[in-house]
Design an enzyme around this catalytic site. Structure first.
Site, short mmCIF file in Angstrom:
data_model
loop_
_atom_site.label_atom_id
_atom_site.label_comp_id
_atom_site.label_asym_id
_atom_site.label_seq_id
_atom_site.Cartn_x
_atom_site.Cartn_y
_atom_site.Cartn_z
N SER A 1 7.93 44.39 58.02
CA SER A 1 9.30 44.89 58.05
C SER A 1 9.21 46.40 57.93
O SER A 1 8.62 46.92 56.98
CB SER A 1 10.07 44.28 56.89
OG SER A 1 11.23 45.04 56.66
N ASP B 1 18.26 47.98 49.52
CA ASP B 1 19.15 48.54 50.54
C ASP B 1 20.55 47.94 50.50
O ASP B 1 21.54 48.64 50.70
CB ASP B 1 18.52 48.37 51.93
CG ASP B 1 17.34 49.31 52.13
OD1 ASP B 1 17.40 50.43 51.56
OD2 ASP B 1 16.38 48.96 52.81
N ARG C 1 20.42 55.43 53.60
CA ARG C 1 21.48 54.43 53.42
C ARG C 1 22.85 55.02 53.12
O ARG C 1 23.84 54.61 53.73
CB ARG C 1 21.09 53.41 52.34
CG ARG C 1 19.81 52.61 52.65
CD ARG C 1 19.74 52.13 54.06
NE ARG C 1 18.64 51.21 54.29
CZ ARG C 1 18.28 50.80 55.51
NH1 ARG C 1 18.92 51.25 56.58
NH2 ARG C 1 17.29 49.96 55.66
N ASP D 1 17.66 40.72 63.25
CA ASP D 1 18.71 40.32 62.31
C ASP D 1 20.08 40.86 62.69
O ASP D 1 21.08 40.14 62.68
CB ASP D 1 18.36 40.76 60.88
CG ASP D 1 17.31 39.86 60.26
OD1 ASP D 1 17.05 38.77 60.82
OD2 ASP D 1 16.74 40.24 59.22
#
Ligand code: ARG
Length: 400
Positions: free
Chosen positions: A174, A123, A94, A14
């Site tokens: 993922s 996220d 994050r 991605d």
């Protein structure tokens, strides 16, 4: 001169496609930033890949130390575990990545930052809210939230623009990894009845294959911070890595959690967090010894609030900082050692000691040396039970 965007770049499909997509859609120059918080195997290969795909500049930073000291350890001292199960590895990473994106954007005079999150998860919230808190002037672009491509279309896009497709694309899962834990979702895991196949795990042995003999370790804490392992003083990153190794070998740290996302979805998540599971448990065991009953009971409420704030992307909020000040104060006497036993997927506390222990043998023992004045108990109980006796006399139908 074209405007610039700083993209948080993992090297995966991605974010690789995002380099091309940002240039094409926003006509911006792309600077990639790859942050190593214990997840990256080959920084220079990732850097080269970003440049090959068309990034104007590719930056890499090793942020393992700040991650552990400024994010993970404060959360450990708080005892932050989301919904009693998830030690928050991804959620803690994050805000740090957001902070580094902002720092880089300022240095590079960029007008925007970008990340690879979709529009369904937590996220995106953590990135967007953290960037807004630190740099409200920056625009946040989330290509995967905007481009509305399926996975197949994303792969086709990559093929069209000669973007190398990572081998991991064939994996249905993922995965997000850092020093504090590994988060796995998608594929067969989306059925909460399906037992996680062995292939989803890579940090922990299955309990069946873990050694029959237990492993032991002694963790030293100073004011709530882990500072030594089996008597050897080590820095935070080393302690976490070494506990990770031994605990993982004994199959400790697998978590299967049906969790409540901020965006309203229930989702089934598998975590591997051997070091987090051991350290959180050991830290709690030491607090049990040195904090008073009232401190412990109050602190467990703070822990749950603190975990929610981290999970919900509010690391940079005033409330999180206020709670952090309380937590720091609560750690003044959390100094001592905890002995941990690891066996077939379980982590047991085998012993704990501290110069500030409130455990008093003379008061606790039933043996000779009992210093507790048992003759004072009836008087205490008389007063303690007074309201119950009073109520029971007036409101006779109360029991049942
Ligand atoms: N559910 C976890 C969280 O919200 C983990 C998310 C992991 N992300 C991933 N790409 N697998 O913190």
């Amino acid at each position: 001169m074209a405007r610039k965007v700083v993209l948080a770049y993992s090297g995966g499909l991605d974010t690789s496609v995002a380099i091309g997509w940002l240039k094409e859609t926003y006509k911006m120059e792309v600077v990639t930033l790859t942050v190593d918080i214990g997840n990256v195997t080959d920084l220079s290969a990732i850097r080269q890949k970003a440049l090959n795909i068309g990034a104007r500049k590719a930056l890499v930073v090793d942020a393992k130390e700040s991650f552990i000291n400024a994010f993970v350890f404060p959360a450990l001292q708080a005892g932050a575990i989301y919904e009693g199960q998830y030690p928050l590895a991804t959620a803690l990473g994050r805000p740090l990545i957001a902070q580094l994106l902002v720092d880089t954007a300022r240095k590079e005079r960029a007008t925007a930052v970008a990340h690879g999150c979709t529009g369904k998860g937590n996220d995106q919230v953590r990135f967007d809210v953290s960037v807004a808190a630190l740099a409200p002037e920056l625009k946040v672009i989330a290509p995967a939230r905007e481009w509305k491509m399926t996975r197949e279309e994303t792969i086709a896009y990559a093929e069209r623009y000669d973007i190398p497709i990572p081998v991991t694309v064939s994996s249905p899962y993922s995965i997000d990894e850092n020093l504090w834990g590994r988060s796995i979702e998608c594929g067969v895991l989306e059925d909460p009845w399906a037992e996680p196949p062995e292939e989803v795990f890579s940090w922990t042995r299955s309990p069946e294959e873990a050694p029959d003999e237990p492993g032991y370790m002694t963790i030293g804490f100073d004011k709530g911070l882990p500072v030594s392992l089996d008597g050897e003083r080590l820095d935070g990153v080393m302690i976490v890595q070494q506990i990770h190794e031994l605990a993982g070998k004994h199959g400790v740290g697998r978590i299967d959690h049906v969790e409540n996302r901020l965006v309203g979805i229930k989702s089934r998540e598998i975590y591997e967090a051997p070091a987090a599971v051991v350290l959180l448990k050991a830290h709690q065991a030491l607090e049990d010894l040195v904090l008073s009953k009232d401190q412990l009971h109050f602190k467990s409420k703070v822990a749950s609030e603190y975990a929610d704030l981290i999970y919900n992307g509010l690391w940079f909020s005033g409330l999180r900082q206020d709670l952090a000040a309380y937590v720091r104060s609560s750690q003044r006497y959390v100094t001592g050692e905890v002995k941990v036993k690891l066996l077939k997927g379980n982590c047991y506390i085998a012993g704990r000691k501290s110069p500030y222990s409130l455990y008093d043998y003379g008061l606790a023992t039933y043996d000779k040396g009992d210093a507790f004045d048992q003759s004072a108990s009836p008087g205490f109980i008389h007063i303690w039970g007074l309201p119950v006796r009073t109520q029971a006399q007036v409101q006779r139908d109360l029991p049942e």
